[in-house]
Design a protein around this motif. Structure first.
Motif, short mmCIF file in Angstrom:
data_model
loop_
_atom_site.label_atom_id
_atom_site.label_comp_id
_atom_site.label_asym_id
_atom_site.label_seq_id
_atom_site.Cartn_x
_atom_site.Cartn_y
_atom_site.Cartn_z
N GLU A 90 0.80 -1.54 0.04
CA GLU A 90 0.12 0.17 0.04
C GLU A 90 0.93 1.27 0.11
OE1 GLU A 90 -2.33 -2.62 2.85
OE2 GLU A 90 -0.14 -2.28 2.48
N CYS A 133 -2.93 -0.23 -3.94
CA CYS A 133 -2.52 -1.06 -2.61
C CYS A 133 -1.21 -1.89 -4.62
CB CYS A 133 -3.46 -1.81 -3.03
SG CYS A 133 -3.44 -3.59 -2.68
N TRP A 145 -10.49 -3.29 0.84
CA TRP A 145 -9.64 -2.48 1.73
C TRP A 145 -10.18 -2.14 3.10
CZ3 TRP A 145 -5.88 0.37 1.21
CH2 TRP A 145 -4.70 0.34 -0.24
N ARG A 155 -9.84 -0.95 7.40
CA ARG A 155 -9.13 0.19 8.32
C ARG A 155 -9.40 -0.35 9.70
NH1 ARG A 155 -13.03 5.21 7.67
NH2 ARG A 155 -14.96 4.35 8.42
N CYS A 174 -14.71 -3.27 -1.25
CA CYS A 174 -14.13 -4.70 -2.16
C CYS A 174 -14.45 -3.93 -3.89
CB CYS A 174 -14.40 -6.01 -1.56
SG CYS A 174 -16.05 -6.36 -1.89
N ILE A 232 -13.48 2.20 -5.24
CA ILE A 232 -12.16 1.65 -5.80
C ILE A 232 -12.63 0.97 -6.60
CG2 ILE A 232 -14.02 -0.25 -5.18
CD1 ILE A 232 -11.76 -2.10 -3.40
N LEU A 255 -7.72 3.64 -4.22
CA LEU A 255 -8.88 3.88 -2.88
C LEU A 255 -9.13 4.95 -3.08
CD1 LEU A 255 -11.71 2.63 -1.35
CD2 LEU A 255 -9.94 3.02 0.41
N TYR A 260 -4.93 1.76 6.56
CA TYR A 260 -5.48 1.37 6.29
C TYR A 260 -5.05 0.23 4.61
CZ TYR A 260 -8.97 4.39 5.41
OH TYR A 260 -10.35 5.23 6.00
N CYS A 278 -5.23 -3.66 2.37
CA CYS A 278 -5.64 -4.04 1.12
C CYS A 278 -5.60 -5.59 1.56
CB CYS A 278 -5.19 -3.72 -0.17
SG CYS A 278 -3.29 -3.73 -0.63
#
Length: 118
Positions: free
Chosen positions: A6, A22, A36, A38, A50, A70, A81, A94, A96
């Protein structure tokens, strides 16, 4: 070496925008679901969004719907993202994740910090 990396995190003011990336290496994102997640301090990791590589369909959590987008570029084997109208409560690391449809393989990135503050 198989990995997800990322990048693009940082400090942004409330109401601002940021795009995190990502990038996959050592494997192709075809036939994967990429999401993604968090994790804010003291809280559990939660999924935001997603994308399914096979048809580009997307999913968003209610907390980010209408603000986050996304997307994926096949040529760069990268998922993005785009985060708009950021709020202080969006502050988190964050991550992925890529997982095959049947779940037999999955990979996590190392995370990138996003801080929303004035």
């Amino acid at each position: 070496q198989v990995q997800l990396v990322e990048s693009g995190g940082g400090l942004v003011q409330p109401g601002g925008s940021l795009r995190v990336s990502c990038a996959a290496s050592g494997f192709t994102l075809d036939y994967y679901l990429i999401g993604w997640f968090r994790q804010a301090p003291g809280k559990e990791r939660e999924g935001d969004s997603c994308i399914r590589s096979s048809d580009g369909s997307t999913y968003y959590a209610d907390s980010v719907k209408g603000r986050f987008t996304i997307s994926r570029t096949n040529a760069k084997n990268t998922v993005y993202l785009q985060m708009n109208s950021l709020k202080p409560e969006d502050t988190a690391v964050y991550y992925c994740k890529a997982v095959t449809v049947l779940g037999e393989r999955q990979y996590w990135g190392q995370g990138t910090q996003v801080t929303v503050s004035s």
